[in-house]
Design a protein around this motif. Structure first.
Motif, short mmCIF file in Angstrom:
data_model
loop_
_atom_site.label_atom_id
_atom_site.label_comp_id
_atom_site.label_asym_id
_atom_site.label_seq_id
_atom_site.Cartn_x
_atom_site.Cartn_y
_atom_site.Cartn_z
N PHE A 102 -16.11 -7.37 -22.92
CA PHE A 102 -15.01 -7.70 -22.17
C PHE A 102 -14.04 -8.56 -22.92
CE2 PHE A 102 -18.17 -7.10 -18.32
CZ PHE A 102 -16.70 -6.18 -17.69
N SER A 103 -12.83 -8.16 -22.92
CA SER A 103 -12.19 -9.35 -23.52
C SER A 103 -11.52 -11.11 -22.58
CB SER A 103 -10.54 -8.63 -23.86
OG SER A 103 -10.04 -8.81 -22.42
N VAL A 104 -11.70 -11.44 -23.72
CA VAL A 104 -10.70 -13.11 -23.38
C VAL A 104 -9.35 -13.60 -22.84
CG1 VAL A 104 -11.19 -15.40 -23.74
CG2 VAL A 104 -12.61 -14.29 -24.12
N THR A 105 -9.47 -13.51 -21.61
CA THR A 105 -7.86 -13.51 -21.03
C THR A 105 -7.32 -14.81 -20.63
OG1 THR A 105 -8.10 -12.62 -19.64
CG2 THR A 105 -7.49 -10.70 -20.78
N ALA A 106 -6.30 -15.06 -20.61
CA ALA A 106 -5.63 -16.60 -20.49
C ALA A 106 -6.27 -16.61 -18.30
CB ALA A 106 -4.25 -17.05 -20.18
N GLN A 107 -5.75 -15.69 -17.64
CA GLN A 107 -6.04 -15.28 -15.94
C GLN A 107 -8.44 -15.98 -16.38
OE1 GLN A 107 -4.95 -12.64 -17.12
NE2 GLN A 107 -2.63 -12.31 -16.63
N ARG A 108 -9.03 -14.82 -16.79
CA ARG A 108 -10.03 -15.33 -16.81
C ARG A 108 -10.64 -16.75 -17.24
NH1 ARG A 108 -11.82 -9.37 -19.85
NH2 ARG A 108 -10.99 -8.06 -17.72
N LEU A 109 -10.38 -17.53 -18.16
CA LEU A 109 -10.65 -18.51 -18.12
C LEU A 109 -9.75 -19.95 -17.34
CD1 LEU A 109 -10.15 -18.89 -21.95
CD2 LEU A 109 -12.45 -18.21 -20.64
N ALA A 110 -8.67 -18.95 -16.54
CA ALA A 110 -8.36 -19.99 -15.99
C ALA A 110 -8.91 -19.61 -14.25
CB ALA A 110 -6.47 -19.77 -15.32
N VAL A 111 -9.64 -18.80 -14.46
CA VAL A 111 -10.29 -18.11 -12.76
C VAL A 111 -11.27 -19.30 -12.85
CG1 VAL A 111 -11.48 -17.54 -11.39
CG2 VAL A 111 -9.58 -16.44 -12.32
N TYR A 112 -12.57 -19.50 -13.92
CA TYR A 112 -13.62 -19.82 -14.58
C TYR A 112 -12.66 -21.66 -14.14
CZ TYR A 112 -18.10 -22.02 -16.06
OH TYR A 112 -19.55 -22.12 -15.90
N ASP A 113 -12.43 -21.88 -15.37
CA ASP A 113 -12.07 -23.31 -15.12
C ASP A 113 -12.13 -23.79 -13.24
OD1 ASP A 113 -12.29 -24.20 -17.91
OD2 ASP A 113 -10.00 -23.74 -18.56
N VAL A 114 -11.06 -23.07 -12.73
CA VAL A 114 -10.74 -23.46 -11.37
C VAL A 114 -12.10 -23.92 -10.43
CG1 VAL A 114 -9.46 -22.77 -8.99
CG2 VAL A 114 -8.11 -23.01 -11.59
N LEU A 115 -12.92 -22.33 -10.46
CA LEU A 115 -14.02 -22.38 -9.81
C LEU A 115 -14.99 -24.23 -10.37
CD1 LEU A 115 -15.09 -18.56 -9.97
CD2 LEU A 115 -14.81 -19.97 -7.97
N ARG A 116 -15.39 -24.15 -11.53
CA ARG A 116 -16.53 -24.76 -11.67
C ARG A 116 -15.80 -26.55 -11.34
NH1 ARG A 116 -15.29 -25.24 -18.11
NH2 ARG A 116 -14.05 -26.18 -17.84
N GLU A 117 -14.22 -26.53 -10.83
CA GLU A 117 -13.84 -27.37 -10.70
C GLU A 117 -13.93 -27.98 -8.90
OE1 GLU A 117 -9.56 -28.27 -12.20
OE2 GLU A 117 -10.87 -28.70 -13.80
#
Length: 159
Positions: free
Chosen positions: A15-30
């Motif tokens: 999969f490509s790395v997208t701003a949405q995917r990284l943001a979703v992961y960061d939100v979930l981590r927090e």
């Protein structure tokens, strides 16, 4: 997991790395045990705007890469978390819905062994503990005490 590790896991999953995917992961981590609706709102605050479908797509990709997992408690929307790869369970408050992780007592899968599985190879047992969180338990105890006081006053008035 760092952004670089998440990016590497996405790439290794094809999969490509997208701003949405990284943001979703960061939100979930927090925000462990967040609903998709919660995630849409929080990611939107970070990125300015994001579609509900983009968040669902990101969750699906992150889940397929083993970066997040979803749980689906009875009568509740799916909850997402970044704690993956271990055998843990959840305690959920019946009143407010607070959800916390509970380590597995057995420490290994499937944690529970049913007596007769009709030929199934059991890989995992999902355990959800339902009850009241500390705050709701205190509130319930306070309401119960108040109700008893009201009943006593009524009895004294009629005596």
């Amino acid at each position: 997991m760092t952004s670089d590790e998440v990016s590497a896991a996405l790439r290794s999953g094809g999969f490509s790395v997208t701003a949405q995917r990284l943001a979703v992961y960061d939100v979930l981590r927090e925000n462990q045990h967040a609903t998709a609706g919660d995630i849409v709102e929080l990611v939107g605050k970070r990125l300015g705007s994001v579609s509900r479908q983009a968040v669902y797509d990101a969750l699906e990709v992150l889940e397929s890469c083993g970066l997040v997992r979803s749980i689906e408690p009875a009568g509740s929307p799916a909850l997402y978390e970044t704690r993956v790869g271990d055998n843990h369970h959840h305690a959920i408050c019946r009143v407010c819905g607070e959800t916390v992780d509970v380590d597995c007592a057995a420490g290994r899968r499937p944690c529970l062994q049913p007596p007769d599985v009709k030929g199934f190879l059991i890989e995992e047992a999902e355990v959800v503990y339902w009850g009241l969180c500390p705050r709701c338990a205190r509130d319930a105890a306070g309401r119960e005490a108040t109700s008893r006081d009201v009943e006593r006053r009524k009895e004294m008035d009629h005596a």
